[in-house]
Design a protein around this motif. Sequence first.
Motif, PDB file in Angstrom:
ATOM      1  N   VAL A 166     -14.094  35.767 -11.875  1.00 27.58           N
ATOM      2  CA  VAL A 166     -14.210  35.131 -10.567  1.00 27.58           C
ATOM      3  C   VAL A 166     -15.395  34.189 -10.599  1.00 27.58           C
ATOM      4  CG1 VAL A 166     -13.165  37.083  -9.369  1.00 27.58           C
ATOM      5  CG2 VAL A 166     -15.664  36.988  -9.607  1.00 27.58           C
ATOM      6  N   VAL A 167     -15.407  33.252  -9.650  1.00 29.19           N
ATOM      7  CA  VAL A 167     -16.484  32.269  -9.561  1.00 29.19           C
ATOM      8  C   VAL A 167     -17.185  32.465  -8.211  1.00 29.19           C
ATOM      9  CG1 VAL A 167     -17.095  29.829  -9.545  1.00 29.19           C
ATOM     10  CG2 VAL A 167     -15.250  30.648 -11.027  1.00 29.19           C
ATOM     11  N   VAL A 168     -18.486  32.683  -8.275  1.00 32.16           N
ATOM     12  CA  VAL A 168     -19.264  33.033  -7.086  1.00 32.16           C
ATOM     13  C   VAL A 168     -20.165  31.874  -6.678  1.00 32.16           C
ATOM     14  CG1 VAL A 168     -20.860  34.704  -6.079  1.00 32.16           C
ATOM     15  CG2 VAL A 168     -19.269  35.424  -7.870  1.00 32.16           C
ATOM     16  N   ASN A 169     -20.196  31.613  -5.363  1.00 29.73           N
ATOM     17  CA  ASN A 169     -21.072  30.575  -4.829  1.00 29.73           C
ATOM     18  C   ASN A 169     -21.766  31.084  -3.568  1.00 29.73           C
ATOM     19  OD1 ASN A 169     -20.745  27.773  -6.251  1.00 29.73           O
ATOM     20  ND2 ASN A 169     -18.679  28.639  -6.154  1.00 29.73           N
ATOM     21  N   GLN A 205     -24.906  31.368 -16.389  1.00 27.93           N
ATOM     22  CA  GLN A 205     -25.077  29.971 -16.003  1.00 27.93           C
ATOM     23  C   GLN A 205     -24.824  29.817 -14.504  1.00 27.93           C
ATOM     24  OE1 GLN A 205     -22.759  27.242 -18.324  1.00 27.93           O
ATOM     25  NE2 GLN A 205     -23.419  25.439 -17.205  1.00 27.93           N
ATOM     26  N   GLY A 206     -25.731  29.112 -13.835  1.00 29.29           N
ATOM     27  CA  GLY A 206     -25.593  28.876 -12.405  1.00 29.29           C
ATOM     28  C   GLY A 206     -26.288  29.915 -11.548  1.00 29.29           C
ATOM     29  N   LEU A 207     -26.801  30.995 -12.147  1.00 29.54           N
ATOM     30  CA  LEU A 207     -27.529  32.026 -11.393  1.00 29.54           C
ATOM     31  C   LEU A 207     -29.025  31.768 -11.548  1.00 29.54           C
ATOM     32  CD1 LEU A 207     -26.748  35.846 -11.319  1.00 29.54           C
ATOM     33  CD2 LEU A 207     -29.073  34.966 -11.211  1.00 29.54           C
ATOM     34  N   THR A 208     -29.673  31.432 -10.461  1.00 32.34           N
ATOM     35  CA  THR A 208     -31.096  31.114 -10.474  1.00 32.34           C
ATOM     36  C   THR A 208     -31.838  32.054  -9.534  1.00 32.34           C
ATOM     37  OG1 THR A 208     -30.588  28.772 -10.863  1.00 32.34           O
ATOM     38  CG2 THR A 208     -32.815  29.312 -10.089  1.00 32.34           C
ATOM     39  N   VAL A 209     -32.898  32.668 -10.024  1.00 31.47           N
ATOM     40  CA  VAL A 209     -33.744  33.515  -9.189  1.00 31.47           C
ATOM     41  C   VAL A 209     -35.101  32.828  -9.043  1.00 31.47           C
ATOM     42  CG1 VAL A 209     -34.725  35.799  -8.836  1.00 31.47           C
ATOM     43  CG2 VAL A 209     -32.579  35.560 -10.095  1.00 31.47           C
ATOM     44  N   ILE A 210     -35.503  32.628  -7.789  1.00 29.50           N
ATOM     45  CA  ILE A 210     -36.726  31.891  -7.494  1.00 29.50           C
ATOM     46  C   ILE A 210     -37.798  32.860  -6.986  1.00 29.50           C
ATOM     47  CG2 ILE A 210     -37.774  30.091  -6.060  1.00 29.50           C
ATOM     48  CD1 ILE A 210     -35.024  28.741  -5.992  1.00 29.50           C
ATOM     49  N   ASP A 211     -38.988  32.734  -7.512  1.00 27.04           N
ATOM     50  CA  ASP A 211     -40.110  33.581  -7.113  1.00 27.04           C
ATOM     51  C   ASP A 211     -40.733  33.014  -5.834  1.00 27.04           C
ATOM     52  OD1 ASP A 211     -42.289  35.285  -7.000  1.00 27.04           O
ATOM     53  OD2 ASP A 211     -43.483  34.053  -8.364  1.00 27.04           O
ATOM     54  N   ASP A 212     -40.172  33.387  -4.674  1.00 28.30           N
ATOM     55  CA  ASP A 212     -40.709  32.875  -3.416  1.00 28.30           C
ATOM     56  C   ASP A 212     -40.896  33.981  -2.373  1.00 28.30           C
ATOM     57  OD1 ASP A 212     -38.049  33.379  -2.909  1.00 28.30           O
ATOM     58  OD2 ASP A 212     -37.580  31.397  -2.087  1.00 28.30           O
ATOM     59  N   TRP A 213     -41.068  35.222  -2.835  1.00 34.46           N
ATOM     60  CA  TRP A 213     -41.322  36.336  -1.932  1.00 34.46           C
ATOM     61  C   TRP A 213     -42.770  36.270  -1.498  1.00 34.46           C
ATOM     62  CZ3 TRP A 213     -39.266  39.470   1.285  1.00 34.46           C
ATOM     63  CH2 TRP A 213     -39.835  40.699   1.611  1.00 34.46           C
ATOM     64  N   VAL A 231     -21.108  30.669 -10.442  1.00 33.20           N
ATOM     65  CA  VAL A 231     -21.448  31.734 -11.390  1.00 33.20           C
ATOM     66  C   VAL A 231     -20.184  32.501 -11.762  1.00 33.20           C
ATOM     67  CG1 VAL A 231     -22.753  33.870 -11.714  1.00 33.20           C
ATOM     68  CG2 VAL A 231     -23.778  31.940 -10.478  1.00 33.20           C
ATOM     69  N   LYS A 232     -19.941  32.621 -13.055  1.00 35.63           N
ATOM     70  CA  LYS A 232     -18.762  33.345 -13.533  1.00 35.63           C
ATOM     71  C   LYS A 232     -19.093  34.830 -13.720  1.00 35.63           C
ATOM     72  CE  LYS A 232     -16.741  29.412 -16.014  1.00 35.63           C
ATOM     73  NZ  LYS A 232     -16.288  28.899 -17.349  1.00 35.63           N
ATOM     74  N   VAL A 233     -18.234  35.683 -13.160  1.00 32.77           N
ATOM     75  CA  VAL A 233     -18.374  37.120 -13.312  1.00 32.77           C
ATOM     76  C   VAL A 233     -17.047  37.687 -13.785  1.00 32.77           C
ATOM     77  CG1 VAL A 233     -18.866  39.308 -12.146  1.00 32.77           C
ATOM     78  CG2 VAL A 233     -20.090  37.225 -11.454  1.00 32.77           C
ATOM     79  N   PRO A 234     -17.018  38.369 -14.931  1.00 31.27           N
ATOM     80  CA  PRO A 234     -15.748  38.939 -15.398  1.00 31.27           C
ATOM     81  C   PRO A 234     -15.229  39.984 -14.417  1.00 31.27           C
ATOM     82  CG  PRO A 234     -17.592  39.770 -16.689  1.00 31.27           C
ATOM     83  CD  PRO A 234     -18.138  38.684 -15.834  1.00 31.27           C
ATOM     84  N   LYS A 235     -13.925  40.091 -14.309  1.00 33.10           N
ATOM     85  CA  LYS A 235     -13.343  41.037 -13.354  1.00 33.10           C
ATOM     86  C   LYS A 235     -13.650  42.490 -13.706  1.00 33.10           C
ATOM     87  CE  LYS A 235      -9.692  38.157 -11.441  1.00 33.10           C
ATOM     88  NZ  LYS A 235      -8.230  37.914 -11.314  1.00 33.10           N
ATOM     89  N   THR A 236     -14.029  42.715 -14.949  1.00 32.90           N
ATOM     90  CA  THR A 236     -14.480  44.070 -15.304  1.00 32.90           C
ATOM     91  C   THR A 236     -15.708  44.477 -14.506  1.00 32.90           C
ATOM     92  OG1 THR A 236     -15.761  43.094 -17.118  1.00 32.90           O
ATOM     93  CG2 THR A 236     -13.568  43.988 -17.655  1.00 32.90           C
ATOM     94  N   HIS A 237     -16.439  43.467 -13.998  1.00 36.80           N
ATOM     95  CA  HIS A 237     -17.681  43.711 -13.270  1.00 36.80           C
ATOM     96  C   HIS A 237     -17.553  43.327 -11.785  1.00 36.80           C
ATOM     97  CE1 HIS A 237     -19.062  44.023 -17.373  1.00 36.80           C
ATOM     98  NE2 HIS A 237     -20.241  44.444 -16.967  1.00 36.80           N
TER      99      HIS A 237
END
Length: 415
Positions: A166-169, A205-213, A231-237
């Motif tokens: 699946v593709v997550v946005n 790819q496409g998953l970005t975590v920003i340090d802004d806490w 962001v691509k996530v396999p259906k197994t997950h």
Amino acid sequence: MTVHSLPRASEGAAVPPVARPKAPAHVIRTDDEAIAIAKELATEFARGASQRDRERIWPLAELDAFSQSGLWSISVPKIYGGPELSYVTLNRVIAIIAEADPSLGQIPQNHLGVVAAIRTVAAEAQKTLLFAEVLKGTRFGNAFSEFGSKRAVDFHTTWTDAGDHVVVNGRKFYASGALLAHRVPIVALDDQNRAWYAIADRGAQGLTVIDDWSSFGQRTTLSGTVILDNVKVPKTHLIPGYKGYETPSADGPVFQVIQAAVDLGIARAAIADTIDFVKTKSRAWVDSGLDHAWQDPYTIQAIGDLKLRERASAALLDVASAKIDHAIAEPGAETVAEAQVATAEAKVLTTELSIAATNKLFELAGTRSTLAEHNLDRHWRNARTHTLHDPVRWKYAILGNYYLNGVNPPSHAWS
């Protein structure tokens, strides 16, 4: 055991993923072993907790030691190779760690909640796959909540079907643990507005975590903004999280009761520091005619009250955890409601205790306890921040409606 911290990246910057451990994590087998390991780790974690808070130093080495210890997999079912220890033990472990460093105590909360959800709703093949990862030492962060939505349950993040994946946005905030996670479970909606956990690789790819806490408390929970751009996530997950709330399950109280354990740990640390300060640094009041602050009858009474409420909170946390164990073993409307109600009661007591204890610290210890060199305000900052996760005023309503009108609590992750 010796652990060292690493400094954080520049605030507001995107953070690269961390390497997974080279060796598999330890697998704990008994309740006594879990408690002993938690106490050993807590001794180490406590040494640098104040400095980590003051300078916002990421607890990278501490976190590796924590997840490699086996404490993050103690709820994995035995049928999949896990210890399947009780939630009584699990929450005692969290309280022990949180007393040493409440940020470290909070970081595994969503990991443990997702492990519970996998047990409840995942397909058998997924359970085999994902529990094996957890037992090896894989850390789950989270990308659940969204900033600026009308309610916590309102999500705009979606996934679309792309065959074997699946593709997550979307965009997430309050992503505790995501900065140094190995996988990031994302709450994303399908085309029927049902919530799923899309468990993405932290380096996808496409998953970005920003340090802004930038909160004044719980400063090193490794939280921030998560941006999801195709962001691509396999259906197994891909796990149907919504199913955990379609029929009675303990998934909600599992998420909640761990929060209560963190608050209990914060309160214990504040009470311990109050006692130490009064005994070693505080002066007797001018009108008391006493030589030492620890002889003050009003202080003695206040400490007695705090310790009584601490012990009551711990006992109720054990009751709630045991109710959760029962609801997992025998899921049903009544067993789950009993777990929810007991968890709500524990959440009320631990919230109120942590706020009271962290306030009382300064009243009893005196003006010098506010000096920056002691950094004792971290206890209040941590308590005030962490207890905002869900308002206990609504817990009272849940309890009253249950006992007065026989209405079971609502079914979601905050109940």
